[in-house]
Scaffold this motif. Structure first.
Motif, mmCIF file in Angstrom:
data_model
loop_
_atom_site.group_PDB
_atom_site.id
_atom_site.type_symbol
_atom_site.label_atom_id
_atom_site.label_comp_id
_atom_site.label_asym_id
_atom_site.label_seq_id
_atom_site.Cartn_x
_atom_site.Cartn_y
_atom_site.Cartn_z
ATOM 1 N N LEU A 99 -8.171 2.064 1.566
ATOM 2 C CA LEU A 99 -6.864 2.615 1.910
ATOM 3 C C LEU A 99 -6.924 4.130 2.093
ATOM 4 N N THR A 149 0.809 -1.219 0.000
ATOM 5 C CA THR A 149 0.000 0.000 0.000
ATOM 6 C C THR A 149 0.843 1.269 0.000
ATOM 7 N N ASP A 150 1.934 1.286 0.774
ATOM 8 C CA ASP A 150 2.776 2.481 0.813
ATOM 9 C C ASP A 150 3.405 2.734 -0.555
ATOM 10 N N GLU A 183 -8.665 5.011 5.327
ATOM 11 C CA GLU A 183 -7.772 4.760 6.483
ATOM 12 C C GLU A 183 -6.763 5.876 6.652
ATOM 13 N N ARG A 184 -6.305 6.431 5.530
ATOM 14 C CA ARG A 184 -5.299 7.519 5.581
ATOM 15 C C ARG A 184 -5.959 8.892 5.730
ATOM 16 N N LYS A 185 -7.282 8.922 5.847
ATOM 17 C CA LYS A 185 -8.039 10.171 6.050
ATOM 18 C C LYS A 185 -7.906 11.129 4.866
#
Length: 283
Positions: A275, A249-250, A278-280
């Motif tokens: 994703l 994912t990164d 989750e990372r806002k």
């Protein structure tokens, strides 16, 4: 009685899944048109087709259910003037038939069935009208123009009263000029292949969004586009989507967002939405 009602609504929420988290199209469009928005929007390539035939009615419904922001579909026009949803020039790969779509009548196309993983389904080739009526009120629509028969396409958009949700995408600027002349309020997405072409696209159309690719994805290009209050579209298709599927994912997000692109087209909308939330960076 109240307990029974609470239980019923709880069960409905579970059965409807992610659809409860979906914004309505007015909120999506407001965000899309807001140059100060920090939201990264997700576009689903050929609808959400991982479990359904691409560009099909079930794939469109799935994209809406998932809460995708932009539905990408391909439009062509039959020999008798009916706009339909199909990517390829021929029907060979995606249906039970063979031949060039734009040389076939709608009646001929309607005898065919869409294919998924090499197997025939019960799904037919959708018309543009069917697709837009499904999308109306739920999701923005990126129309990838695979035709120059624009009067037939525009007629359907007017008939369905979906002028406010459609984004016109093409690398043929003459087609986009024709659409723009018909209605200055249409949302436009010219495809650029260089910084100079992005500059030209901005000067010609004052577009809401510009489509770029990794070959010239630089801070200068993104800065030029954003300076004119346009969004920047990048594709995750291919290696980046493969990284998403592999759980890298990164790596995937790093490639997609490193210079500030803020609309991502993907074949993995569910994975990418999860994703980004989750990372806002998605509502």
């Amino acid at each position: 009685m109240m307990k029974k009602q609470w239980l019923w609504w709880s069960m409905m929420g579970l059965s409807m899944g992610t659809v409860w988290g979906q914004r309505n199209v007015k909120d999506i469009k407001k965000d899309f048109l807001n140059p100060k928005s920090t939201t990264v929007l997700v576009a689903s390539h050929r609808a959400a087709h991982n479990q359904f035939p691409e560009n099909s009615i079930p794939a469109i419904k799935e994209a809406i259910r998932l809460g995708v922001d932009i539905l990408e579909i391909d439009v062509k026009v039959t020999s008798d003037g009916v706009p339909v949803i199909m990517h390829d020039g021929t029907v060979n790969r995606t249906t039970t038939g063979k031949g060039k779509l734009e040389e076939m009548t709608f009646a001929q196309l309607n005898q065919l069935f869409l294919v998924e993983n090499g197997k025939a389904t019960t799904e037919k080739i959708p018309t543009l009208e069917e697709a837009l009526l499904l999308a109306k009120g739920h999701i923005l629509v990126d129309l990838d123009l695979k035709t120059d028969k624009m009067d037939a396409v525009l007629e359907v958009i007017q008939k369905t009263k979906t002028e406010d949700i459609v984004i016109f995408f093409d690398s043929d600027y003459e087609i986009l000029k024709y659409v723009d002349k018909k209605n200055k309020h249409y949302m436009m997405m010219p495809r650029a292949h260089s910084l100079s072409e992005a500059d030209s696209a901005i000067a010609l159309f004052e577009p809401e969004i510009v489509h770029i690719d990794f070959s010239f994805y630089t801070p200068e290009v993104v800065g030029t586009i954003k300076k004119h209050s346009s969004r920047v579209w990048i594709n995750a298709l291919g290696p980046v989507d493969a990284a998403l599927r592999a759980g890298k994912t990164d790596e995937a997000l790093g490639q997609l967002l490193k210079h500030g692109a803020n609309v991502v087209q993907t074949d993995e909308p569910e994975l990418l939405l999860k994703l980004l939330k989750e990372r806002k960076i998605h509502l």
